[in-house]
Design an enzyme around this catalytic site. Structure first.
Site: not given
Ligand code: R5P
Length: 304
Positions: A203
């Site tokens: 990610k």
């Molecule tokens: C963050 O700490 C988490 O891993 C979230 O899953 C990630 O940041 C994705 O969430 P967002 O789309 O709100 O950034």
């Protein structure tokens, strides 16, 4: 005793038709074992090769984030539209119905909070529990260039090794420290390190300049986090650009659950990810779904 009556000898062996061994479609996963590939196929939709992951693990270090105060009310209605639920075991066990058939990507790190140094994490879930939960993948964060870079990489390696033992893939999350510059150089470095260490997918964040090269230089799929809440059209545009430049999906949280209409937004995101819908068309879909005026949970709560 087995029923042996009326057993017929096999006679249709398809002689002359070679048995098909189709290459596995997930990037960099062709040489993995059946169980690994099967779990990745639950994450990356076989029809599009992509994924809509709904991320709602934010509470593991920042408590009751806006939109996640009552996950039973805000997340459960979105389950039907996500390929994957990315969350902690606490959220899963306390609010997600076990009848949900989505792939689960389990947040396995913890140990810090918004009040302390974010990069100082540890592995906070035993592999036994990930198996018990039926996780399709496990995940932790690496903080390249941050104070606890080494410990966070150690966490990733530990997770990959334990997951490999049981055929469970690992998604590496590239955590970005406040002092890091979110650019091509940084994400090329972080995603490549994660993949070289054995992460099965990564990610990352979308960047305007050089994202295509970040994806190309990473030998496993990249999914993008949504990041801070944007206007819906901007979030759909970001998702579209990311897909267009090589991302294999989104792992999106705030831009879905903080939307004016999360149920409409997740469907619009799905149209971009799985059907290559242009952002403007996806935004139209969002508006149409929003206009259907399905009673939202706030109205239901007030009227009861
Ligand atoms: C963050 O700490 C988490 O891993 C979230 O899953 C990630 O940041 C994705 O969430 P967002 O789309 O709100 O950034």
């Amino acid at each position: 005793m087995a029923d042996k009556d009326d057993i017929k000898e096999g006679k249709d062996f398809g002689i002359g038709i070679p048995q098909q061994n189709k290459p596995f479609y997930v990037k960099g996963a062709g040489a993995l074992d059946w169980g690994m590939q099967n779990r990745l196929a639950r994450i990356f939709n076989p029809a599009s090769g992509r994924t809509v992951m709904l991320a709602f693990d934010h509470g593991y270090f920042q408590g009751p984030t806006t939109g996640l105060e009552r996950m039973d009310l805000t997340i459960v209605p979105l389950i039907a539209y996500a390929d994957v639920l990315m969350c902690t075991r606490g959220a899963l066990r306390s609010v997600i119905p076990p009848s949900a058939t989505n792939a689960i990507v389990l947040r396995c790190s913890g140990g810090q909070s918004i009040l302390t140094e974010l990069s100082r994490e540890l592995i906070a879930v035993d592999i036994d529990d990930a198996i018990r939960i039926n996780a399709a993948a496990i995940t932790t964060q690496i903080y390249i260039g941050a104070e606890y870079e080494h410990q966070s990489i150690k966490n990733l390696v530990q997770l990959i090794d334990t997951g490999n033992r049981y055929g469970i893939p690992t998604m590496a999350v590239t955590g970005v420290g406040a002092q890091m510059k979110r650019d091509e150089r940084y994400f090329s470095l972080a995603t490549r390190i994660a993949a070289e260490l054995g992460a099965h997918y990564v990610k990352s964040y979308f960047i305007e300049e050089g994202f295509e090269r970040v994806c190309a230089g990473c030998p496993v799929p990249i999914v993008i986090a949504g990041g801070k809440k944007l206007p819906e059209l901007d979030a759909l545009t970001m998702a579209h650009q990311a897909i267009d430049q090589g991302a294999a999906g989104v792992d999106m949280g705030r831009n879905i659950f903080q939307s004016d209409d999360p149920v409409a937004m997740i469907q619009a995101v799905g149209a971009v990810v799985h059907s290559n819908e242009k952002p403007e068309k996806a935004f139209q879909l969002y508006q149409q779904l929003k206009a259907r005026n399905v009673p939202d949970r706030t109205r239901v709560a007030r009227s009861s």
